[in-house]
Write a protein that holds these residues in place. Structure first.
Motif, mmCIF file in Angstrom:
data_model
loop_
_atom_site.group_PDB
_atom_site.id
_atom_site.type_symbol
_atom_site.label_atom_id
_atom_site.label_comp_id
_atom_site.label_asym_id
_atom_site.label_seq_id
_atom_site.Cartn_x
_atom_site.Cartn_y
_atom_site.Cartn_z
ATOM 1 N N SER A 1 27.309 45.244 42.518
ATOM 2 C CA SER A 1 27.900 45.723 43.767
ATOM 3 C C SER A 1 29.153 46.556 43.511
ATOM 4 C CB SER A 1 28.266 44.531 44.654
ATOM 5 O OG SER A 1 29.085 44.968 45.720
ATOM 6 N N PRO A 2 29.261 47.706 44.177
ATOM 7 C CA PRO A 2 30.488 48.503 44.020
ATOM 8 C C PRO A 2 31.705 47.800 44.598
ATOM 9 C CG PRO A 2 29.112 49.409 45.777
ATOM 10 C CD PRO A 2 28.318 48.322 45.117
ATOM 11 N N TYR A 3 31.471 46.734 45.359
ATOM 12 C CA TYR A 3 32.583 46.034 45.999
ATOM 13 C C TYR A 3 33.067 44.837 45.185
ATOM 14 C CZ TYR A 3 30.434 48.884 49.586
ATOM 15 O OH TYR A 3 29.871 49.933 50.257
ATOM 16 N N SER A 4 32.401 44.547 44.063
ATOM 17 C CA SER A 4 32.839 43.433 43.219
ATOM 18 C C SER A 4 33.926 43.909 42.258
ATOM 19 C CB SER A 4 31.651 42.893 42.412
ATOM 20 O OG SER A 4 30.709 42.291 43.257
ATOM 21 N N PHE A 5 34.630 42.956 41.697
ATOM 22 C CA PHE A 5 35.664 43.210 40.691
ATOM 23 C C PHE A 5 35.071 44.027 39.534
ATOM 24 C CE2 PHE A 5 37.681 41.294 36.748
ATOM 25 C CZ PHE A 5 38.865 42.014 36.830
ATOM 26 N N GLN A 6 35.669 45.170 39.227
ATOM 27 C CA GLN A 6 35.092 46.084 38.240
ATOM 28 C C GLN A 6 35.801 46.044 36.884
ATOM 29 O OE1 GLN A 6 32.533 48.635 39.304
ATOM 30 N NE2 GLN A 6 32.327 47.334 41.107
ATOM 31 N N GLY A 7 36.674 45.118 36.707
ATOM 32 C CA GLY A 7 37.378 45.050 35.418
ATOM 33 C C GLY A 7 38.736 45.744 35.489
ATOM 34 N N LEU A 8 39.590 45.423 34.494
ATOM 35 C CA LEU A 8 40.956 45.957 34.519
ATOM 36 C C LEU A 8 41.080 47.303 33.816
ATOM 37 C CD1 LEU A 8 43.072 42.736 33.802
ATOM 38 C CD2 LEU A 8 42.597 43.815 36.009
ATOM 39 N N GLY A 9 40.015 47.767 33.181
ATOM 40 C CA GLY A 9 40.065 49.066 32.521
ATOM 41 C C GLY A 9 41.032 49.063 31.345
ATOM 42 N N GLU A 10 41.789 50.139 31.179
ATOM 43 C CA GLU A 10 42.643 50.265 29.988
ATOM 44 C C GLU A 10 43.640 49.114 29.875
ATOM 45 O OE1 GLU A 10 44.468 54.063 29.343
ATOM 46 O OE2 GLU A 10 45.184 53.462 27.344
ATOM 47 N N GLU A 11 44.141 48.652 31.019
ATOM 48 C CA GLU A 11 45.044 47.498 30.984
ATOM 49 C C GLU A 11 44.359 46.324 30.264
ATOM 50 O OE1 GLU A 11 46.064 46.177 34.909
ATOM 51 O OE2 GLU A 11 47.225 44.462 34.149
ATOM 52 N N GLY A 12 43.091 46.122 30.584
ATOM 53 C CA GLY A 12 42.332 45.049 29.944
ATOM 54 C C GLY A 12 42.216 45.275 28.445
ATOM 55 N N LEU A 13 42.017 46.519 28.053
ATOM 56 C CA LEU A 13 41.911 46.827 26.618
ATOM 57 C C LEU A 13 43.207 46.462 25.895
ATOM 58 C CD1 LEU A 13 40.148 50.328 26.780
ATOM 59 C CD2 LEU A 13 39.101 48.125 26.189
ATOM 60 N N LYS A 14 44.306 46.720 26.554
ATOM 61 C CA LYS A 14 45.606 46.396 25.930
ATOM 62 C C LYS A 14 45.768 44.894 25.727
ATOM 63 C CE LYS A 14 47.983 50.593 27.232
ATOM 64 N NZ LYS A 14 48.620 51.321 28.324
ATOM 65 N N ARG B 1 38.772 27.220 31.974
ATOM 66 C CA ARG B 1 38.403 26.502 33.205
ATOM 67 C C ARG B 1 37.287 27.315 33.871
ATOM 68 N NH1 ARG B 1 43.316 26.634 32.045
ATOM 69 N NH2 ARG B 1 43.557 28.676 33.029
ATOM 70 N N PRO B 2 36.056 27.094 33.433
ATOM 71 C CA PRO B 2 34.965 27.996 33.832
ATOM 72 C C PRO B 2 34.773 28.115 35.338
ATOM 73 C CG PRO B 2 34.129 26.090 32.594
ATOM 74 C CD PRO B 2 35.608 26.060 32.486
ATOM 75 N N ASP B 3 35.113 27.066 36.088
ATOM 76 C CA ASP B 3 34.907 27.162 37.541
ATOM 77 C C ASP B 3 35.766 28.258 38.160
ATOM 78 O OD1 ASP B 3 33.211 25.096 37.313
ATOM 79 O OD2 ASP B 3 34.594 23.582 38.097
ATOM 80 N N GLU B 4 36.819 28.624 37.442
ATOM 81 C CA GLU B 4 37.717 29.634 37.994
ATOM 82 C C GLU B 4 37.416 31.044 37.496
ATOM 83 O OE1 GLU B 4 41.665 28.307 37.081
ATOM 84 O OE2 GLU B 4 41.319 26.323 37.958
ATOM 85 N N ALA B 5 36.400 31.180 36.662
ATOM 86 C CA ALA B 5 36.100 32.502 36.097
ATOM 87 C C ALA B 5 35.813 33.488 37.218
ATOM 88 C CB ALA B 5 34.919 32.405 35.151
ATOM 89 N N LYS B 6 36.299 34.712 37.034
ATOM 90 C CA LYS B 6 36.165 35.733 38.069
ATOM 91 C C LYS B 6 34.782 36.347 38.118
ATOM 92 C CE LYS B 6 40.220 38.091 39.737
ATOM 93 N NZ LYS B 6 41.272 39.059 39.444
ATOM 94 N N SER B 7 34.045 36.236 37.034
ATOM 95 C CA SER B 7 32.661 36.728 37.047
ATOM 96 C C SER B 7 31.848 35.828 36.141
ATOM 97 C CB SER B 7 32.592 38.194 36.598
ATOM 98 O OG SER B 7 33.323 38.403 35.414
ATOM 99 N N ASP B 8 30.570 35.718 36.441
ATOM 100 C CA ASP B 8 29.643 34.921 35.634
ATOM 101 C C ASP B 8 30.038 33.456 35.508
ATOM 102 O OD1 ASP B 8 27.930 36.984 35.251
ATOM 103 O OD2 ASP B 8 28.374 37.319 33.148
ATOM 104 N N ALA B 9 30.774 32.926 36.472
ATOM 105 C CA ALA B 9 31.212 31.534 36.381
ATOM 106 C C ALA B 9 30.029 30.589 36.184
ATOM 107 C CB ALA B 9 31.982 31.133 37.643
#
Lengths: 346, 346, 346, 346
Positions: free
Chosen positions: B136-149, B303-311
């Motif tokens: 879905s385009p409306y789901s969390f898409q990742g942090l991008g370059e910030e995430g890479l850092k 804490r897997p129940d709190e995972a933002k994706s694929d929990a």
């Protein structure tokens, strides 16, 4: 969304879910049966709720979505058919749209010959690939920009709008310069970067169904394009992958009727890839028209045996004319129209 | 390649094929039976022959390839196992490679916590997505370059090499700056532009099998990467799409043994996506090791129940430790080694 | 059959295969390339050769069949279309055969009402199940012999021949007493005992395609029936199982055109099971006619909401009449005929 | 069961559903949201409700089952593992059950040789087919009753209980006279007449998963057997049909762990059919043990190249011994036991 709690889920677990659902902006309806509690989440934004991953929470047995995950693509949101004007004809209304041409742009002369052939035979747009997704890195990969130039020339000469594939986010601008419709191939249906990029282009998008994409995922791919502002999306069923090996793919004509009930976007069919064998293309083009498709995309070549790619599924002039004749007659039965080909802004 | 002519194919048709095959640089063996003629094309370049599209020529019933369509990826071409060094451990030999971490980079603190957890538990590399392919385009898409850092920081702190996905040709250079291994996701397995681009990068590539890709297509995707000069490809089985709905995908462990017989490249398994349900991940990780995989890629979260994706498919610390223990014991049975985690070039 | 030897197969291994092939009554053509030897087995009985299991012999890489495994069902063996007379109309020629009726025989009154409805609407045969294959042992299983008696009465009253399913070898004789056509359901397509038993009955057989049967396996199932002496087999495409969940099955109309090219037997389509949703049945019935099917099998009920089984995919009188009208018009386009319903031997 | 009404469903439509649900013996929970009404049906008999076909009723958008459609087979109903004693060993508990032998009973001498081989190698039961389901009516169909007699003799000589297939309702009594376990083949998994008939026999049933059966359908097939009174059912995963052609089937080891979570019945694995290629059987047998299967069913032949059927997937003595060694070691890791073979009631 409906959250079914496990047998024996504790009150604390139920309360925890209720709170998280409310915090996400949803109303809550609680059904406490003898064995299980069922929580209905009403209103709110489904994507937000999906990101909560409630199915992983303690005490939850199952989470069942009620509303559709797509909005812009949904017929609930936009009940009337979307009409997309491509050159003269309009795609998605009562008119039937025929796109024809060789699998790939093989060279200038041949393309012009093919373009004239399909124009004279009644097609409304020309298809041919300048960038070709090939299973093998050692196969012919298309002529690239040179191919795009030939396509533009073919349009200038015949007046046919051009449908051609774009495979790389970096090429979208280039392809959009030459093409009237940007095609997203089956292998890129979930290339979300590419979907976003064509969503920012000022061109209609022909979105092929992924080889093993559900109808819902196909509509979600359309939603990606639309969420960037480009609402001109044409869906194209082209066969799905199954266990059957007698045909290249299994053409899923049910998907046409189902998709048209769920979305306002036009749905066309590619019988060439759908069946993968030349002898059967005309029969399946007829079936597509009879099922209610808004158009077809067919591989046609002046001398199909010489086609550089997809020769096995490319039809020649005689079959093309037969197909146009049969399809026109079937459309008449259904009260639809095969419009005369009209010129683009030449 | 073997070309089987139809019953009743004419001599002229047979001769035409023979000439085209010879012109393509192949030797010809002719078998004239009572009913049919069979033409064997010997030597030569299969891709050239494939582009002739002989299956469409008059008189031809069927064309059956004999040789494999991939070369660089083939064990015929390179009989010994390819070893790929990633940080300390070597992937593809006797050692077993464990990559673990959260589905996505959710934030700095959490990533560091997860990285320490998996490092201390014995993993050899850290996985987490900065660019996330979401339905879905409306789901969390990742942090991008910030995430890479954050990933680079996690590597600096824990010494674990980093495996992360790249989704766009335009991002390959950027991701390669931060990551030790470039992951190609299942939806991009036939994004040929992206395959070529990572083929030009100076980083090992982890290539997930497409959702409905045959083993041959998977190896052809590896061939795309290799044909650009990058021979460091790790194949990753992650489940295929079938009619079964009880699991997210159907994990195909046969594919591991079959692929390893056909290619010299390492083959690892992602049981998290393979089964899609947390409770079953450990059992399938054990099965992957027992089947002969060269490693596993597992979603782990403090804490897997709190995972933002694929929990739903992410395991927690206890299950992770259980898994590492079981896998180590099974590897010992098979005479393989679970190496101690070694530091990267910190 | 073509036997491809491995690279490096020894002369002794090649000779061993050659001898076994000759001993099985085949001629041998040997192609010795630089890398591999290819052995063509010419003539002889394919089943005998298959039972040699050459693919397991030392030195063999692959065995590729050339001829088809079916004979009696093959168009090579019997080039003209098989015509099967059922009551008045003939199935398999230029005429189009419409079989309609409720999913199951629910009771005497209702069956008579439904039979009159479909007869008056132009159907050529009545369908309804007395023995019902249900996924759950707790669902309604059909009325059994009582249902067969009602079917016979409906035939006497309306003149419509009766098509009904048989599920058990022990019931073949009984069902054949009452029915004009014995239906083999999708779940029994490879119930070889049942196929043999209906092969000994003196009634045409309507053979539904198995849920995940290839076209070749479907034709092999027909071959089982025919090998017992009963050549009156009608094939029925009814959708195959895929990953798609929006429809009950995925209707495979390509299978109709492919099957008709391979076999002389009539091929009809069941759009009701194919799509599983009432709203879409008429569109797919049209598509089946347009694709070239020899008939359709449709679930029709005077008040579909009250149907005891398959209510979701059963159409009512209005949709039935619409369907008959559309199909007739499409057949006219194709130069085929929707014959007037003719009386059976009343 | 949850009934989701369409947007805009009328009060009368909602009331109609509520009444029908109540009349079927269910309690009702009503959730009226702004856009939709959701009706929960609580308690009652799911099969009764299913037969109402509410999904076809006016105003209904979707019906979602909450409870499982099987009862006797469900772990909810019977939480402890079912243990089935077959000869000495017990199937379904901590012990691992190995069934081995040739694909078919080819003759007396060979069967005795194979039986001794697998007994001496540690197998707990002998498998071999007297009635063989073959795709072609022209292939070897098994020795029938003669084969059963040889099986009985092999049991007398080796003490191994016998597992063999029954394909016809008329043969159940006969096969049960000779066999210790009645096998239902993959093609008959939904042959409901046969399921009922073995449900009345006094013998454990080994129920192979259908080629494209969901886990739920597989458990429903077990429910058919159990509903007739025979609760001794052993489930056998043997690979499902997918698009992949490199293996005969796609072995679904996730199905083992999922099934064991849903049912108390033992679940075993057939790696021979699962992968279809001899070289890969041992690796997948190990994987099955590691995944938590309760046993394996393997095709073993003293000289596999000479096997009359399934030669390509049949292993010989050396591979069998290797497999037993590896599996025993893996079971030890998991705290399970490979029991010594114990004699039957000789």
């Amino acid at each position: 969304m409906i959250i079914v709690m496990r047998k024996g889920a504790t009150e604390a677990q139920v309360n925890d879910i209720v709170e998280r659902v409310r915090a996400a902006g949803f109303g809550v309806h609680l059904s406490q049966g003898e064995e299980r509690t069922i929580i209905g989440a009403i209103g709110g934004d489904r994507a937000v709720l999906a990101d909560l991953n409630l199915e992983a929470a303690p005490g939850v047995e199952r989470v069942t979505p009620i509303s559709k995950p797509y909005k812009l693509a949904s017929r609930d949101f936009h009940p009337e058919d979307t009409l997309i004007r491509i050159g003269g004809p309009t795609v998605g209304g009562n008119d039937f749209w025929v796109v024809a041409g060789p699998c790939s742009v093989e060279g200038r002369e041949l393309l012009l010959e093919a373009a004239r052939l399909v124009r004279d035979g009644g097609a409304h747009a020309l298809r041919a690939g300048a960038f070709k997704p090939r299973t093998s890195p050692y196969s012919f990969q298309g002529l690239g920009e040179e191919g795009l130039k030939y396509l533009a020339e073919a349009r200038a000469v015949t007046g046919l709008p051009v449908v051609t594939e774009v495979m790389d986010t970096r090429d979208v601008e280039l392809v959009a310069e030459y093409a009237d419709v940007l095609q997203i191939g089956t292998r890129n249906m979930q290339n979300f970067s590419l979907l976003r990029e064509v969503g920012r282009a000022n061109r209609p998008v022909l979105l092929k169904r992924g080889m093993s994409a559900t109808i819902e995922e196909w509509l979600m791919a359309a939603e990606y394009v639309m969420s960037e502002g480009n609402h001109q999306v044409i869906l194209c069923e082209r066969g799905v992958r199954t266990f059957e090996t007698a045909t290249r793919n299994t053409l899923d004509l049910s998907a046409v009727v189902v998709a048209k009930s769920l979305t306002h976007l036009p749905v066309v069919v590619d019988p060439s890839h759908g069946v993968g064998r030349r002898d059967f293309v005309v029969a399946l083009a007829r079936a597509a028209a009879a099922a209610g498709a808004d158009g077809i995309l067919v591989e046609v070549h002046p001398r199909p045996d010489e086609a550089k790619s997809d020769a096995a599924q490319t039809i020649g002039p005689a079959a093309f004319h037969q197909m146009m004749h049969d399809v026109a007659a079937i459309l008449q039965v259904l009260g639809r129209r095969l419009p005369a080909a009209a010129a683009v802004h030449v």
